[in-house]
Design an enzyme around this catalytic site. Structure first.
Site, PDB file in Angstrom:
ATOM      1  N   ARG A   7       0.825  -1.180   0.132  1.00  0.00           N
ATOM      2  CA  ARG A   7       0.105  -0.039  -0.107  1.00  0.00           C
ATOM      3  C   ARG A   7       0.962   1.338   0.070  1.00  0.00           C
ATOM      4  O   ARG A   7       1.810   1.109   0.491  1.00  0.00           O
ATOM      5  CB  ARG A   7      -0.883   0.136   1.294  1.00  0.00           C
ATOM      6  CG  ARG A   7      -2.120  -0.948   1.311  1.00  0.00           C
ATOM      7  CD  ARG A   7      -2.988  -0.739   0.082  1.00  0.00           C
ATOM      8  NE  ARG A   7      -4.131  -1.458   0.125  1.00  0.00           N
ATOM      9  CZ  ARG A   7      -4.213  -2.687  -0.404  1.00  0.00           C
ATOM     10  NH1 ARG A   7      -3.368  -3.107  -1.324  1.00  0.00           N
ATOM     11  NH2 ARG A   7      -5.478  -3.417  -0.239  1.00  0.00           N
ATOM     12  N   GLU A  67      -3.666   7.411  -4.279  1.00  0.00           N
ATOM     13  CA  GLU A  67      -4.330   6.565  -5.576  1.00  0.00           C
ATOM     14  C   GLU A  67      -5.677   6.968  -5.795  1.00  0.00           C
ATOM     15  O   GLU A  67      -6.307   6.828  -4.634  1.00  0.00           O
ATOM     16  CB  GLU A  67      -3.757   5.150  -5.447  1.00  0.00           C
ATOM     17  CG  GLU A  67      -4.325   4.373  -4.740  1.00  0.00           C
ATOM     18  CD  GLU A  67      -3.824   2.810  -4.864  1.00  0.00           C
ATOM     19  OE1 GLU A  67      -2.530   2.525  -4.780  1.00  0.00           O
ATOM     20  OE2 GLU A  67      -4.566   1.909  -5.104  1.00  0.00           O
ATOM     21  N   HIS A  91      -1.773  -0.163  -9.662  1.00  0.00           N
ATOM     22  CA  HIS A  91      -2.358  -1.124  -8.870  1.00  0.00           C
ATOM     23  C   HIS A  91      -2.841  -2.070  -9.265  1.00  0.00           C
ATOM     24  O   HIS A  91      -4.346  -2.606  -9.314  1.00  0.00           O
ATOM     25  CB  HIS A  91      -3.210  -0.621  -7.828  1.00  0.00           C
ATOM     26  CG  HIS A  91      -3.640  -1.087  -6.527  1.00  0.00           C
ATOM     27  ND1 HIS A  91      -3.936  -0.418  -5.231  1.00  0.00           N
ATOM     28  CD2 HIS A  91      -3.336  -2.282  -6.097  1.00  0.00           C
ATOM     29  CE1 HIS A  91      -4.052  -1.457  -4.433  1.00  0.00           C
ATOM     30  NE2 HIS A  91      -3.756  -2.458  -4.838  1.00  0.00           N
TER      31      HIS A  91
HETATM   32  C1  GLV Z   1      -4.917  -5.463  -3.582  1.00  0.00           C
HETATM   33  O1  GLV Z   1      -4.203  -4.793  -3.405  1.00  0.00           O
HETATM   34  C2  GLV Z   1      -5.530  -6.158  -2.609  1.00  0.00           C
HETATM   35  O2  GLV Z   1      -5.167  -6.150  -1.244  1.00  0.00           O
HETATM   36  O3  GLV Z   1      -6.073  -7.311  -2.853  1.00  0.00           O
END
Ligand code: GLV
Length: 332
Positions: free
Chosen positions: A241, A270, A288
């Site tokens: 993250r 983001e 992402h």
């Molecule tokens: C993606 O970032 C997730 O946490 O599945």
């Protein structure tokens, strides 16, 4: 008279052929938006439902559930659940579920791909070539960092970290990791990884990959002081993250040669990406997408549906969702 069916809110249009299973048990409120919701929109959607299936873009906390007296379950279509205020939801008796395991290998593949792309300057080279700047072959152009024989540091050694460590064995990398606690010796052996302290990880890693959960404790854990402990030749990769990294400090280190390169799939604000990161040549930026293969994204939605069905007391696993996050911690 038949009991009214529970109502659930499906926050995004996700794989219709999978989410239609919700209709077997629930009255499903579908939304077609791909925009970001404001907190008031989420609160309005949650007001009259028993459950919700949301993605990591939907933030749900005390404000959003203030008027949601019926809400009993929130199924997140992600393994990370920092978009959900767990203490607030737990205190309100709302069961939270996530989607672990099904995305481990796809995410580990991507973490490794981002590492390779960053260390070997793949996207930077490609941009340069497309700009028409390649006039002659040159012996010292776009030199990058080797993976083979180097030291890989993994911060956060859960399922995905272990998947990355297993891949590193094929590249003959020495693997060090730091975690809240060391793994059992057997797991360490299977990953060929050695536990070290955080500072030693920073100092030793030629490549550092972040795969730890984002919590108040891990906010900006990679800050200017941590970056200063890394080798100036090192690569940093973040598939966890954005908030784990102090992005201005990272951009500054990258701009001034205190860190060689970074590969980022996640950002603190983001989908906004800081201009100082966008301006750098030595950073690979992806939107992402670490778990984004069709099979894995389908498996995540299927697991979230199973979770929601069971969490609301329906289906073969009624009351026992496959991936609960806060079961047993309920205050009501
Ligand atoms: C993606 O970032 C997730 O946490 O599945």
């Amino acid at each position: 008279m038949a009991e009214p069916r529970p109502r659930v809110w499906l926050a995004r249009p996700l794989f219709e052929d999978i989410t239609m299973r919700l209709d077997e048990h629930f009255e499903v409120v579908r939304t077609s938006v791909e925009d970001r919701y404001r907190p008031a929109d989420i609160a309005a959607h949650l007001r009259d439902v028993d459950g919700a299936l949301v993605t990591l873009s939907e933030k749900v906390g005390a404000e959003e559930i203030a008027g949601a007296a019926r809400l009993r379950a929130v199924a997140n279509v992600a393994v990370g659940y920092d978009n959900l205020d767990l203490p607030a939801l737990t205190a309100a008796g709302v069961l939270v579920t996530n989607t672990p395991d099904v995305l481990t290998e796809t995410t580990a593949d991507f973490g490794f791909a981002l590492l390779m792309s960053t260390a070997r300057r793949i996207t930077e080279s490609e941009r340069w070539l497309r700009e028409g700047r390649w006039d002659r072959w040159s012996f010292d152009r776009m030199l990058g960092a080797d993976l083979h024989g180097s030291t890989l540091g993994i911060l956060g050694m859960g399922r995905i970290g272990q998947g990355i460590a297993r891949r590193a064995a094929g590249f003959d990398m020495r693997v060090l990791y730091h975690n809240r606690r060391p793994l059992p010796a057997e797991t360490e052996g299977a990953c060929r990884a050695r536990y070290v302290g955080f500072d030693e990880l920073l100092a030793q890693a030629d490549h550092l990959v972040l795969v730890l959960p984002y919590t108040p404790q891990t906010h900006h854990v990679v800050d200017a002081a941590a970056l200063a402990k890394m080798k100036p030749t090192a690569t940093l990769v973040n598939v966890a993250r954005g908030g784990i990294v102090d992005e201005p400090a990272l951009a500054d280190a990258l701009a001034h040669g205190r860190l060689a390169a970074a590969g980022l799939d996640v950002y603190e604000g983001e989908p906004a990406v800081r201009p100082e990161l966008l301006a750098l040549r030595n950073v690979v930026l992806t939107p992402h997408i670490a778990s984004a293969s069709p099979a894995t994204r389908r498996a995540m939605v299927a697991l979230a549906v199973d979770n929601l069905v069971a969490a609301l007391g329906c289906g073969p696993d009624a009351g026992r969702p496959p991936a609960p996050v806060n079961a047993g911690k309920m205050k009501r």
